[in-house]
Motif scaffolding. Structure first.
Motif, PDB file in Angstrom:
ATOM      1  N   VAL A  12      12.462  -1.578  -6.549  1.00 58.46           N
ATOM      2  CA  VAL A  12      12.203  -2.281  -7.826  1.00 58.46           C
ATOM      3  C   VAL A  12      13.233  -1.634  -8.732  1.00 58.46           C
ATOM      4  CG1 VAL A  12      10.777  -2.206  -9.780  1.00 58.46           C
ATOM      5  CG2 VAL A  12       9.734  -2.444  -7.409  1.00 58.46           C
ATOM      6  N   GLN A  13      13.872  -2.570  -9.549  1.00 62.48           N
ATOM      7  CA  GLN A  13      14.829  -2.340 -10.409  1.00 62.48           C
ATOM      8  C   GLN A  13      14.143  -2.733 -11.873  1.00 62.48           C
ATOM      9  OE1 GLN A  13      18.919  -3.432 -10.641  1.00 62.48           O
ATOM     10  NE2 GLN A  13      18.756  -4.125  -8.623  1.00 62.48           N
ATOM     11  N   TYR A  14      13.886  -1.760 -12.623  1.00 59.02           N
ATOM     12  CA  TYR A  14      13.312  -1.823 -14.106  1.00 59.02           C
ATOM     13  C   TYR A  14      14.010  -1.249 -15.009  1.00 59.02           C
ATOM     14  CZ  TYR A  14      11.680   2.921 -13.115  1.00 59.02           C
ATOM     15  OH  TYR A  14      11.521   4.327 -12.757  1.00 59.02           O
ATOM     16  N   SER A  15      13.767  -1.865 -16.337  1.00 53.39           N
ATOM     17  CA  SER A  15      14.292  -1.369 -17.440  1.00 53.39           C
ATOM     18  C   SER A  15      13.514  -1.968 -18.852  1.00 53.39           C
ATOM     19  CB  SER A  15      15.739  -1.900 -17.579  1.00 53.39           C
ATOM     20  OG  SER A  15      16.313  -1.881 -18.842  1.00 53.39           O
ATOM     21  N   GLN A  16      13.982  -1.091 -19.976  1.00 49.54           N
ATOM     22  CA  GLN A  16      13.324  -1.685 -21.082  1.00 49.54           C
ATOM     23  C   GLN A  16      14.068  -2.767 -21.688  1.00 49.54           C
ATOM     24  OE1 GLN A  16      12.196   1.705 -23.949  1.00 49.54           O
ATOM     25  NE2 GLN A  16      11.834   3.157 -22.090  1.00 49.54           N
ATOM     26  N   SER A  17      15.058  -3.052 -21.185  1.00 44.47           N
ATOM     27  CA  SER A  17      15.903  -4.060 -21.580  1.00 44.47           C
ATOM     28  C   SER A  17      16.057  -5.266 -20.519  1.00 44.47           C
ATOM     29  CB  SER A  17      17.232  -3.478 -21.980  1.00 44.47           C
ATOM     30  OG  SER A  17      18.220  -4.629 -22.038  1.00 44.47           O
ATOM     31  N   GLN A  18      15.584  -6.361 -21.190  1.00 49.42           N
ATOM     32  CA  GLN A  18      15.750  -7.567 -20.234  1.00 49.42           C
ATOM     33  C   GLN A  18      16.882  -7.885 -19.777  1.00 49.42           C
ATOM     34  OE1 GLN A  18      13.651 -11.127 -21.644  1.00 49.42           O
ATOM     35  NE2 GLN A  18      13.894 -12.004 -19.755  1.00 49.42           N
TER      36      GLN A  18
END
Length: 579
Positions: free
Chosen positions: A200-206
């Motif tokens: 899973v890749q995740y970030s607070q920036s879309q």
């Protein structure tokens, strides 16, 4: 053609408000032009070569776009072949090559095939896995009805096989779930093929996450994180195929929106489009108390048929208003024709239907009597609740409220593992939080008043009342949520068949039964009369309930009908303290 594909999950990409990336938008426009050209323009062998060349373009970066693009190209090629077949009067041979496999995207188009004429009997065959050069022998015939039938069949099979091949390669039925540990979120999904290492890749920036997925430079000051997980096959004896994938995200910040995408490390893996979720308060007190306000939508007994799709649509339309879903047992009714092993097709199709919900907010469940097939393992591998297939019970805290899920499909007698666990959990929480909200949920109610046998007979239901009911009274469990009977019922605060207090001053647990989202068994519309004194409200139409925890002392309960999203029942409940 767009109806073959699920809705987009990322709405901030380019190409207007379509939700497409720039690459996806361009390629889909090209494929639409090809489809138009193949339908309305004179066809030559050179134009077939053009369509064949289009299939070699790199696919769009997101899975849903790749499906649209390749579906349209599949249709274009089939329409082209039909036009050539019906308008020309000669036999020709056209070289056909399969689409080359890309490292991170499924190969969908076109499938090699051969049309043959032998004694006026037409046959065809295709192979989606071959990498060999094939030739299509094309023999004209004036019987256009036969030609239409054959070529439309090829088109349909092409799309179906392409879809199946693609579905093997990328994540399906993505789900979010909570754990007992603050700062965590589980992400799980199904694949027909092994993911290798689930990611899973995740970030607070879309924008940063989208850049990472497309392997381009990240915006300045942004970060993208990658979490590894597991990919486990269903047991051989289950006769279920595919893999359950789970990744645990950790060290998340409270009250923060994260954007994420699921994928894997194998050559056939693909990334989903970007989705998002928002974390809870992780126990951080507010200025007004320990509760951070939130709303839960809940129901049990949802399965194919009986209008369940109406409930799903209403939930999707109002998803921004909810922070969590509680599904209190009986999920999809996949055991209807296969009691011991379950029907995986029904299970997977149901999960795909509710994916817009499960991939956006935590979807917490508890097993029902229709979920015990394959010894709870299909249920547990799919939903990855904090418990296990051997012990499908758990608890967690969310925004200052303690939630407890136990299993009515497991032994609940005193001195069993489940009973002792439940007693210890409630005792531990109450010793630290004597005034906190406690919400319990399981599948079967022990107060209900339909004419169904469960509500009238005094066997297992009486056992639950005499064991679990005593614990709930002892440890001040404020509400108990259940399903099983296919109706809606709200009780007064009740203990030992007697009303104790009222909603402003509860002296016992308030029970809520919500078995009305729809399934093939239908609704229970026959009630026991006279109405029991402890029953507060009864209703039997399609719908679901919401529970809004407003603060440390008040919650708002509502029942919403699917039809016109009408508010049917509403009740404020004050936090009670039992003697």
């Amino acid at each position: 053609m767009f109806f073959f594909v699920g809705g987009f999950h990322s709405k901030d990409r380019c190409c207007g408000n379509s939700g497409l990336s720039n690459t996806g938008c361009l390629l889909i426009k090209i494929s639409l032009l090809a489809c138009y050209y193949s339908t309305f323009s004179p066809l030559t062998l050179n134009s077939l070569k053009v369509f064949q060349s289009l299939s070699y373009l790199p696919p769009p970066p997101f899975v849903e776009e790749a499906f649209i693009y390749k579906y349209i190209l599949s249709l274009s090629l089939s329409l082209s072949l039909y036009q050539l077949y019906s308008s020309e009067r000669y036999t020709t041979r056209i070289p056909i090559y399969p689409l080359p496999l890309h490292s991170t995207h499924p190969s969908l188009l076109p499938v090699p095939y051969k049309i043959l004429k032998s004694s006026n009997i037409y046959t065809y065959n295709f192979n989606i896995k071959t990498t060999q050069r094939r030739e299509m022998t094309f023999i004209n015939n004036q019987n256009h009805w036969i030609s239409i039938f054959i070529l439309l069949t090829i088109c349909i099979c092409n799309i179906a096989l392409a879809s199946e091949n693609g579905l093997n390669a990328f994540p399906q039925s993505v789900k979010l779930s909570l754990t007992p540990v603050y700062g965590q979120m589980k992400v799980s999904w199904f694949t027909s093929l092994e993911n290798g290492v689930s990611l899973v890749q995740y970030s607070q920036s879309q924008s940063a996450l989208q850049a990472s997925l497309m392997n381009i430079k990240l915006p300045a000051g942004s970060s993208v994180y990658t979490a590894n997980g597991t990919s486990s096959a269903f047991a051989t004896e289950s006769n279920w195929f595919g893999f359950s994938n789970m990744v645990l995200l950790e060290s998340l910040e409270p009250m923060t929106t994260y954007f994420y995408a699921c994928g894997g490390k194998t050559a056939t893996s693909a990334w989903t489009s970007v989705r998002k979720f928002t974390t809870g308060s992780f126990g951080k007190p507010t200025s007004t108390g320990s509760v951070t306000p939130f709303t839960v939508a809940l129901y049990g007994d949802m399965g194919f048929g009986g209008g369940f799709n109406q409930t799903v649509q209403v939930l999707v339309d109002n998803l921004d208003h909810y922070d969590m879903i509680l599904h209190v047992g009986d999920i999809s009714y996949a055991d209807y024709d296969r009691v011991l092993q379950g029907n995986q097709t029904i299970w997977n199709d149901f999960l795909s239907t509710i994916e817009p919900i499960t991939s956006s907010i935590p979807y917490m469940s508890t097993p029902g009597n229709h979920d015990v097939f394959y010894s709870f393992q299909a249920y547990q591998q799919t939903f990855n609740m904090p418990g296990s297939s051997n012990e499908p019970w758990y608890s967690f805290d969310y925004n200052g409220v303690h939630f407890v899920s136990y299993s009515t499909e497991s032994d609940i007698s005193p001195f069993t593992r489940q009973y002792q666990w439940l007693k210890n959990d409630l005792d531990t929480y109450r010793s630290k939080n004597p005034k906190g909200w406690v919400i319990a949920y399981a599948h079967r109610p022990y107060y209900c008043s339909t004419q169904w046998d469960w509500c009238r007979k005094q066997t297992l239901r009486a056992l639950i009342e005499s064991t679990i009911g005593e614990l709930f009274q002892q440890y001040n469990v404020d509400m108990y949520l259940a399903g099983h009977t296919h109706a809606y019922e709200r009780t007064q605060p009740v203990y030992k068949q007697l009303q104790i207090g009222n909603y402003q001053y509860p002296g016992a647990t308030v029970h809520m039964i919500v078995g009305t989202p729809g399934n093939q068994e239908g609704l229970d519309t026959n009630w026991i009369y006279p109405t029991p004194a402890w029953s507060g409200y009864r209703y039997a139409e399609l719908g679901y309930a919401t529970m809004s925890i407003v603060n440390d002392t008040h919650l708002l309960w509502q029942f919403i009908a699917d039809k016109d999203q009408q508010l049917i029942d509403e009740q404020w409940i004050v936090k009670g303290y039992f003697d």
